[in-house]
Design a protein around this motif. Structure first.
Motif, short mmCIF file in Angstrom:
data_model
loop_
_atom_site.label_atom_id
_atom_site.label_comp_id
_atom_site.label_asym_id
_atom_site.label_seq_id
_atom_site.Cartn_x
_atom_site.Cartn_y
_atom_site.Cartn_z
N PRO A 34 0.83 -1.22 0.00
CA PRO A 34 0.00 0.00 0.00
C PRO A 34 0.86 1.26 0.00
CG PRO A 34 0.09 -0.90 2.20
CD PRO A 34 0.85 -1.86 1.32
N GLY B 281 3.03 4.24 1.00
CA GLY B 281 3.94 4.45 2.12
C GLY B 281 4.60 3.20 2.65
N ALA B 282 4.48 2.08 1.91
CA ALA B 282 5.03 0.82 2.40
C ALA B 282 6.55 0.81 2.37
CB ALA B 282 4.50 -0.34 1.56
N HIS C 124 0.14 -1.36 -6.51
CA HIS C 124 -0.80 -1.44 -5.40
C HIS C 124 -1.82 -2.56 -5.63
CE1 HIS C 124 -0.07 3.11 -5.07
NE2 HIS C 124 0.67 2.49 -4.19
#
Ligand SMILES: Nc1ncnc2c1ncn2[C@@H]1O[C@H](COP(=O)(O)OP(=O)(O)OP(=O)(O)O)[C@@H](O)[C@H]1O
Ligand SMILES: [Mg+2]
Lengths: 313, 259
Positions: free
Chosen positions: A44, A46-47, A197
């Motif tokens: 997702p 900001g991973a 994503h």
């Protein structure tokens, strides 16, 4: 197969300049990418996907750990490493005032490769940009700019290609073309690492998938194995009449009641040998429960990650 | 050495300049002409008065300021061109490509600084030609003149490069040239000989690095100087060396380039 990229204990802590508060974007990661495979990093927002790619490509300094590409250390032998690598970043960074042709040839020059107009032409044609070759970059649409960035990366004939969210802003038809291109690159021996994503995208393209969340690489599996784990779907049935309890005859399906008794929720596995949906619907009819609508949905990535993380503990 | 990459950066930078070459050349030509017209009108007859050199040679005030004007343009254009040249890809994000390319910092600097220096040298020569239309100009030591031209353009392009990397906004890009370089140039003997100043100011002026550049450059034209030619050359080289060291540190540490 032999690993082309070997990542050992790579972590990254961002320390904002002049401000307090460091942020660990990557926890120590070990990963090997095999020569010639298509590897998808799935995670997702900001991973830490872009951070990991940026470290390998020399845009971000790692806080700890080492990476080798084809046996060369990314810091000590940066020249040897970068000669092998092509990068298509997530953001569209382009020289607005230059022509398509000029930016593509410039990329080849930066990699120290002798001029080769035939190669640039082929790349531009493969990415359906040939008609635009004399246009200034600012006259291109967003999707064309993204393809231009791919063309720039391919202009210097990389052995390893990083695609950071290659399909963002690209329409369905061109997406298909792009995947065909990626497959033909792999057929030519290029290793491709892409981020996405979308489970479906990873499923469609990759040989192996790494799932990354909150800076940790949660698991790395080949596609078939992962799809089995992730392939859970949810079926929501909107009922004609409110029910209070699920009849005993439907117990094996472990149905849940939702929306104040107006909905029944069934969670099932798409990869299972035989899906039980047909039987469920028959059993519902037998039990005299009518429904006016049904919706299926894939569990969101976030839900799946939460599940995976819990599973690991 | 990745010479193809240096050449590629250089050509890319030069082509950016040539797209707007009309404006780039017109403005220095106009401003130089203005200096002569304004100074000519303001100080009238004294414009032709002589300023003496050490060796007994004299030169009119109009001719005297030509090397200073060229220096003024060289310093401001070198810093402006080089700082913008590297700031722009930082601003648009296209710098990712250079940072991920198999090029060393020396090659990056050579490409950007080489292009910026080339532009300001071309402008310097254009000003020389323009000035020659207004006042007589002769060059006693042409080899030295070219040496100072190259060294100054190179040094201040390096300085501009450093400013471009340090700046994180367009205001900062203009801050250093406006607050430091322009005043130092005007106070650096561009329009007067240092010996015309009161004694205290003469001492202070010697702390200004631009004095050495202008003095050396003027000596190569007319054989007259404020300080010895050896000192001029030495100070220029010191300044060049300092800029090189800073650039090397920037790339070693990834300062403002890498997280
Ligand atoms: N330059 C930076 N300074 C500080 N924090 C940063 C910086 N770049 C990224 N981060 C933080 O690091 C984390 C990981 O960011 P990264 O860009 O690697 O995520 P991502 O997986 O690529 O996300 P997305 O799918 O949105 O592109 C985020 O929390 C982000 O805020
Ligand atoms: Mg990202």
């Amino acid at each position: 197969m032999q690993p082309i990229i070997s990542i050992q204990g790579i972590s990254k802590t961002y320390r904002p300049r002049g401000k307090v508060g460091a942020f660990q974007a990557l926890k120590p990661i070990d990963l090997e990418i095999q020569n010639g495979e298509i590897f998808a990093l799935l995670g997702p927002n900001g991973a830490g996907k872009t951070t990991l790619i940026s470290i390998i490509c020399g845009l971000v300094n790692a806080t700890t750990g080492t990476v080798t590409v084809a046996g060369h250390d990314i810091v000590r032998d940066y020249r040897a490493v970068r000669r092998l690598i092509g990068l298509v970043p997530q953001e569209l960074h382009t020289d607005a005032f230059e022509t398509v042709w000029k930016t593509a040839t410039h990329s080849r020059g930066l990699w120290g490769m002798p001029r080769n107009d035939a190669h640039i032409e082929k790349v531009l044609r493969d990415l359906t940009l040939w008609e635009k070759k004399d246009n200034r970059v600012m006259m291109l649409s967003g999707g064309m700019k993204r393809r231009l960035m791919i063309a720039k990366a391919l202009a210097h004939e990389p052995k390893v290609l990083f695609l950071d969210e290659p399909t963002a802003g690209v329409d369905v038809e061109l997406r298909q073309d792009m995947w065909n291109l990626v497959r033909s690159l792999r057929a030519g021996g290029v290793t491709v690492i892409l981020t996405t994503h979308y489970i479906q995208e990873a499923e469609q393209m990759a040989d192996r998938i790494g799932v990354i969340n909150k800076g940790s690489l949660i698991l790395v599996e080949n596609k078939a194995a992962l799809m089995h784990k992730l392939g859970r779907k949810q079926l929501n049935l909107r009922l004609h009449q409110k029910i209070e309890t699920v009849p005993g005859s439907l117990a094996p399906y472990k149905l849940a009641i939702a929306a104040d008794g107006m909905e029944l929720v069934y969670v099932y596995d798409t990869e299972a040998e035989h899906s039980d949906i047909t039987m469920l619907l028959q059993d519902l009819a037998t039990a005299g429960i009518g429904f006016k609508d049904l919706v299926t949905k894939q569990s969101s990535l976030e839900e799946i990650f939460v599940g995976l993380v819990r599973e690991q503990k | 050495m990745n010479f193809i990459a240096i050449q590629s950066i250089y050509k890319f930078e030069m082509s950016r300049w040539f797209r707007t070459v009309g404006q780039s050349i017109l403005s220095p030509v106009i401003s130089t002409s203005l200096y002569f017209v304004v100074f000519g009108a303001a100080i009238g007859s004294r414009f032709g008065e002589s300023i003496g050199g050490d060796g007994g040679s004299t030169v009119s005030y109009g001719s005297f300021i030509v090397p200073g004007l060229i220096m003024l343009m060289l310093l401001t254009q070198s810093t402006a061109n080089a700082s913008f040249g590297i700031y722009f890809p930082k601003f648009t994000g296209t710098i990712y490509e250079i940072m991920s390319a198999p090029v060393s910092y020396l090659e990056i600097v050579a490409g950007y600084v080489g292009a910026a220096a080339t532009k300001s040298i071309l402008l310097g020569l254009i000003i020389l030609v323009t000035a020659n239309l207004f006042v007589p100009v002769h060059i006693v030591h042409p080899v030295w003149m070219i040496l100072f031209l190259l060294l100054t353009a190179g040094t201040f392009s390096l300085l501009g490069f450093i400013i471009g990397i340090w700046a994180d906004g367009f205001e900062k890009l203009q801050l250093v040239p406006m607050l430091i370089i322009t005043p130092l140039t005007f106070l650096g003997g561009t329009f007067y000989a240092i010996e015309m100043l009161p004694p205290v100011w003469q001492k202070l002026a010697l702390l200004n690095p631009v004095v050495y550049l202008v003095s050396g450059f003027r000596w190569s034209f007319y054989g007259i100087s404020d300080v010895s030619i050896g000192l001029s050359l030495g100070m220029t080289l010191v300044f060049l060396g300092a800029c090189l060291v800073i650039v090397a540190r920037i790339f070693q540490t990834g300062y403002r380039l890498k997280q």
